[in-house]
Write a protein that holds these residues in place. Structure first.
Motif, PDB file in Angstrom:
ATOM      1  N   ALA A  41      13.420 -14.531 -15.929  1.00  0.00           N
ATOM      2  CA  ALA A  41      12.653 -15.341 -14.980  1.00  0.00           C
ATOM      3  C   ALA A  41      12.244 -14.528 -13.762  1.00  0.00           C
ATOM      4  CB  ALA A  41      13.480 -16.562 -14.561  1.00  0.00           C
ATOM      5  N   TYR A  42      13.157 -13.724 -13.236  1.00  0.00           N
ATOM      6  CA  TYR A  42      12.831 -12.901 -12.075  1.00  0.00           C
ATOM      7  C   TYR A  42      11.770 -11.851 -12.417  1.00  0.00           C
ATOM      8  CZ  TYR A  42      16.712 -14.925  -9.432  1.00  0.00           C
ATOM      9  OH  TYR A  42      17.546 -15.790  -8.750  1.00  0.00           O
ATOM     10  N   GLY A  43      11.786 -11.382 -13.634  1.00  0.00           N
ATOM     11  CA  GLY A  43      10.755 -10.428 -14.042  1.00  0.00           C
ATOM     12  C   GLY A  43       9.369 -11.045 -14.021  1.00  0.00           C
ATOM     13  N   ARG A  44       9.295 -12.345 -14.297  1.00  0.00           N
ATOM     14  CA  ARG A  44       7.992 -13.019 -14.286  1.00  0.00           C
ATOM     15  C   ARG A  44       7.512 -13.319 -12.879  1.00  0.00           C
ATOM     16  NH1 ARG A  44      10.239 -15.433 -19.027  1.00  0.00           N
ATOM     17  NH2 ARG A  44      11.136 -17.137 -17.802  1.00  0.00           N
ATOM     18  N   ILE A  45       8.410 -13.583 -11.945  1.00  0.00           N
ATOM     19  CA  ILE A  45       7.982 -13.961 -10.594  1.00  0.00           C
ATOM     20  C   ILE A  45       7.885 -12.763  -9.654  1.00  0.00           C
ATOM     21  CG2 ILE A  45       9.064 -16.217 -10.893  1.00  0.00           C
ATOM     22  CD1 ILE A  45      11.213 -15.289  -8.889  1.00  0.00           C
ATOM     23  N   ALA A  46       8.219 -11.572 -10.133  1.00  0.00           N
ATOM     24  CA  ALA A  46       8.220 -10.396  -9.254  1.00  0.00           C
ATOM     25  C   ALA A  46       6.838 -10.073  -8.712  1.00  0.00           C
ATOM     26  CB  ALA A  46       8.782  -9.189  -9.996  1.00  0.00           C
ATOM     27  N   ALA A  90       5.367   0.887 -10.203  1.00  0.00           N
ATOM     28  CA  ALA A  90       4.159   0.915  -9.372  1.00  0.00           C
ATOM     29  C   ALA A  90       3.402   2.205  -9.660  1.00  0.00           C
ATOM     30  CB  ALA A  90       4.505   0.817  -7.894  1.00  0.00           C
ATOM     31  N   THR A  91       2.077   2.116  -9.668  1.00  0.00           N
ATOM     32  CA  THR A  91       1.215   3.255  -9.981  1.00  0.00           C
ATOM     33  C   THR A  91       0.255   3.498  -8.827  1.00  0.00           C
ATOM     34  OG1 THR A  91       1.338   2.734 -12.331  1.00  0.00           O
ATOM     35  CG2 THR A  91      -0.413   4.203 -11.644  1.00  0.00           C
ATOM     36  N   SER A  92       0.084   4.778  -8.475  1.00  0.00           N
ATOM     37  CA  SER A  92      -0.803   5.143  -7.376  1.00  0.00           C
ATOM     38  C   SER A  92      -1.252   6.589  -7.561  1.00  0.00           C
ATOM     39  CB  SER A  92      -0.092   4.978  -6.025  1.00  0.00           C
ATOM     40  OG  SER A  92      -0.896   5.455  -4.964  1.00  0.00           O
ATOM     41  N   VAL A  93      -2.325   6.956  -6.867  1.00  0.00           N
ATOM     42  CA  VAL A  93      -2.781   8.342  -6.890  1.00  0.00           C
ATOM     43  C   VAL A  93      -1.895   9.215  -6.011  1.00  0.00           C
ATOM     44  CG1 VAL A  93      -5.165   7.737  -7.430  1.00  0.00           C
ATOM     45  CG2 VAL A  93      -4.434   7.866  -5.039  1.00  0.00           C
ATOM     46  N   ARG A  94      -1.045   8.601  -5.186  1.00  0.00           N
ATOM     47  CA  ARG A  94      -0.124   9.340  -4.327  1.00  0.00           C
ATOM     48  C   ARG A  94       1.306   9.062  -4.790  1.00  0.00           C
ATOM     49  NH1 ARG A  94      -1.503   7.960   1.751  1.00  0.00           N
ATOM     50  NH2 ARG A  94      -1.676   5.856   0.883  1.00  0.00           N
ATOM     51  N   PRO A  95       2.068  10.084  -5.140  1.00  0.00           N
ATOM     52  CA  PRO A  95       3.429   9.871  -5.652  1.00  0.00           C
ATOM     53  C   PRO A  95       4.332   9.115  -4.674  1.00  0.00           C
ATOM     54  CG  PRO A  95       2.713  12.140  -6.019  1.00  0.00           C
ATOM     55  CD  PRO A  95       1.696  11.508  -5.135  1.00  0.00           C
ATOM     56  N   ALA A  96       4.268   9.457  -3.386  1.00  0.00           N
ATOM     57  CA  ALA A  96       5.131   8.788  -2.412  1.00  0.00           C
ATOM     58  C   ALA A  96       4.807   7.308  -2.298  1.00  0.00           C
ATOM     59  CB  ALA A  96       4.999   9.474  -1.043  1.00  0.00           C
ATOM     60  N   GLN A  97       3.536   6.970  -2.370  1.00  0.00           N
ATOM     61  CA  GLN A  97       3.150   5.561  -2.283  1.00  0.00           C
ATOM     62  C   GLN A  97       3.603   4.788  -3.513  1.00  0.00           C
ATOM     63  OE1 GLN A  97      -1.074   4.067  -2.595  1.00  0.00           O
ATOM     64  NE2 GLN A  97      -0.743   3.760  -0.398  1.00  0.00           N
ATOM     65  N   ALA A  98       3.571   5.407  -4.679  1.00  0.00           N
ATOM     66  CA  ALA A  98       4.048   4.731  -5.897  1.00  0.00           C
ATOM     67  C   ALA A  98       5.522   4.375  -5.761  1.00  0.00           C
ATOM     68  CB  ALA A  98       3.814   5.623  -7.111  1.00  0.00           C
ATOM     69  N   ALA A  99       6.340   5.315  -5.255  1.00  0.00           N
ATOM     70  CA  ALA A  99       7.768   5.032  -5.081  1.00  0.00           C
ATOM     71  C   ALA A  99       7.988   3.974  -4.005  1.00  0.00           C
ATOM     72  CB  ALA A  99       8.500   6.325  -4.720  1.00  0.00           C
ATOM     73  N   ALA A 100       7.224   4.029  -2.930  1.00  0.00           N
ATOM     74  CA  ALA A 100       7.390   3.055  -1.846  1.00  0.00           C
ATOM     75  C   ALA A 100       7.055   1.644  -2.321  1.00  0.00           C
ATOM     76  CB  ALA A 100       6.512   3.445  -0.657  1.00  0.00           C
ATOM     77  N   MET A 101       5.994   1.500  -3.112  1.00  0.00           N
ATOM     78  CA  MET A 101       5.621   0.175  -3.601  1.00  0.00           C
ATOM     79  C   MET A 101       6.668  -0.381  -4.560  1.00  0.00           C
ATOM     80  SD  MET A 101       1.467   0.213  -4.071  1.00  0.00           S
ATOM     81  CE  MET A 101       1.470   1.534  -5.277  1.00  0.00           C
ATOM     82  N   ALA A 102       7.169   0.457  -5.465  1.00  0.00           N
ATOM     83  CA  ALA A 102       8.181  -0.018  -6.421  1.00  0.00           C
ATOM     84  C   ALA A 102       9.450  -0.457  -5.694  1.00  0.00           C
ATOM     85  CB  ALA A 102       8.481   1.083  -7.432  1.00  0.00           C
ATOM     86  N   ASN A 103       9.914   0.326  -4.732  1.00  0.00           N
ATOM     87  CA  ASN A 103      11.130  -0.042  -4.003  1.00  0.00           C
ATOM     88  C   ASN A 103      10.922  -1.267  -3.127  1.00  0.00           C
ATOM     89  OD1 ASN A 103      12.794   2.042  -4.999  1.00  0.00           O
ATOM     90  ND2 ASN A 103      11.932   3.500  -3.536  1.00  0.00           N
ATOM     91  N   ALA A 104       9.733  -1.413  -2.555  1.00  0.00           N
ATOM     92  CA  ALA A 104       9.472  -2.569  -1.699  1.00  0.00           C
ATOM     93  C   ALA A 104       9.480  -3.862  -2.501  1.00  0.00           C
ATOM     94  CB  ALA A 104       8.137  -2.389  -0.982  1.00  0.00           C
ATOM     95  N   VAL A 105       8.836  -3.867  -3.660  1.00  0.00           N
ATOM     96  CA  VAL A 105       8.805  -5.072  -4.485  1.00  0.00           C
ATOM     97  C   VAL A 105      10.193  -5.376  -5.041  1.00  0.00           C
ATOM     98  CG1 VAL A 105       7.827  -6.110  -6.561  1.00  0.00           C
ATOM     99  CG2 VAL A 105       6.373  -4.788  -5.021  1.00  0.00           C
ATOM    100  N   ALA A 106      10.927  -4.348  -5.469  1.00  0.00           N
ATOM    101  CA  ALA A 106      12.285  -4.576  -5.971  1.00  0.00           C
ATOM    102  C   ALA A 106      13.177  -5.144  -4.874  1.00  0.00           C
ATOM    103  CB  ALA A 106      12.855  -3.268  -6.511  1.00  0.00           C
TER     104      ALA A 106
END
Length: 218
Positions: free
Chosen positions: A73-78, A117-133
């Motif tokens: 359920a949490y995977g669907r609402i993330a 998370a996917t981005s053209v900038r590696p640091a931004q990809a990691a920041a987005m994934a950690n922020a949503v998690a």
């Protein structure tokens, strides 16, 4: 332009196609596909993907099966608006960017959620994934008194060192394979030379002379 001349130009093109060697269509398809695929790989900027993992932990009144169900359920609402709105400040990007860049995956055997998370900038990809998690973990914690299932961050996303998108060489090979396949298909539907085209042209027969009415000479 006469009708015969027009018909000659109309039939000349299929004749030229039939005159080409069979391998030329396949070679042209491979070359064109390789150029298009390689050009796409060169012009498209590389994209990087980072993944953070969270795990559902059962409480005193629940078991592992219940935690597994809540993980699904949490995977669907993330990627819902409430979670993304909570994550946008720490991610440093708007909600629309998070919605387009973040994906989640769950396992049918383990109570775990993967936030990528996917981005053209590696640091931004990691920041987005950690922020949503992190936002998903806080939302699960707010409801833990009712669900009796907690959500903990199992592994933080790290800055990826290699792009997840294919390189120009890979896209060139894929394009060459697709072009070769299309060339082979074109070879199958290529107009074939008819048997009469191999035969020598028939000799022209002169038209019979018009008989002269000699009755007027008698």
């Amino acid at each position: 332009m006469t009708e015969q001349h027009t018909r000659h130009h109309t039939t000349a093109r299929p004749s030229r196609l039939r005159a080409l060697p069979p391998w030329s269509l396949v070679a042209a398809g491979v070359l064109t596909g390789a150029l298009l695929g390689g050009g796409y790989g060169v012009l498209t900027p590389p994209r990087y993907t980072a993944t953070s993992y969270v795990v559902a932990v059962p409480g005193e009144r629940t078991d592992t099966a219940t935690a597994l169900g809540f993980a699904q359920a949490y995977g669907r609402i993330a990627t819902e608006a409430a979670v993304l709105a909570d994550a946008q400040e720490r991610a440093g990007v708007p909600v629309a960017t998070l919605r387009a860049s973040v994906r989640t995956a769950t396992s049918p055997d383990a109570p775990m959620v993967a936030v990528s998370a996917t981005s053209v900038r590696p640091a931004q990809a990691a920041a987005m994934a950690n922020a949503v998690a992190g936002a998903l973990t806080r939302h699960a914690g707010a409801a833990e008194a009712e669900t009796h299932v907690g959500l903990l961050q199992f592994s933080r996303a790290v800055r990826p060192s290699e792009p997840a998108s294919p390189s120009a060489g890979v896209t060139g090979l894929v394009g060459a394979s697709a072009g070769g396949l299309l060339g082979a298909l074109a070879l199958l539907v290529r107009p074939r030379r008819r048997p009469q085209e191999w035969a020598a042209p028939a000799a022209s027969v002169p038209q019979p002379a018009v008989a002269v009415d000699a009755r007027g000479r008698l």
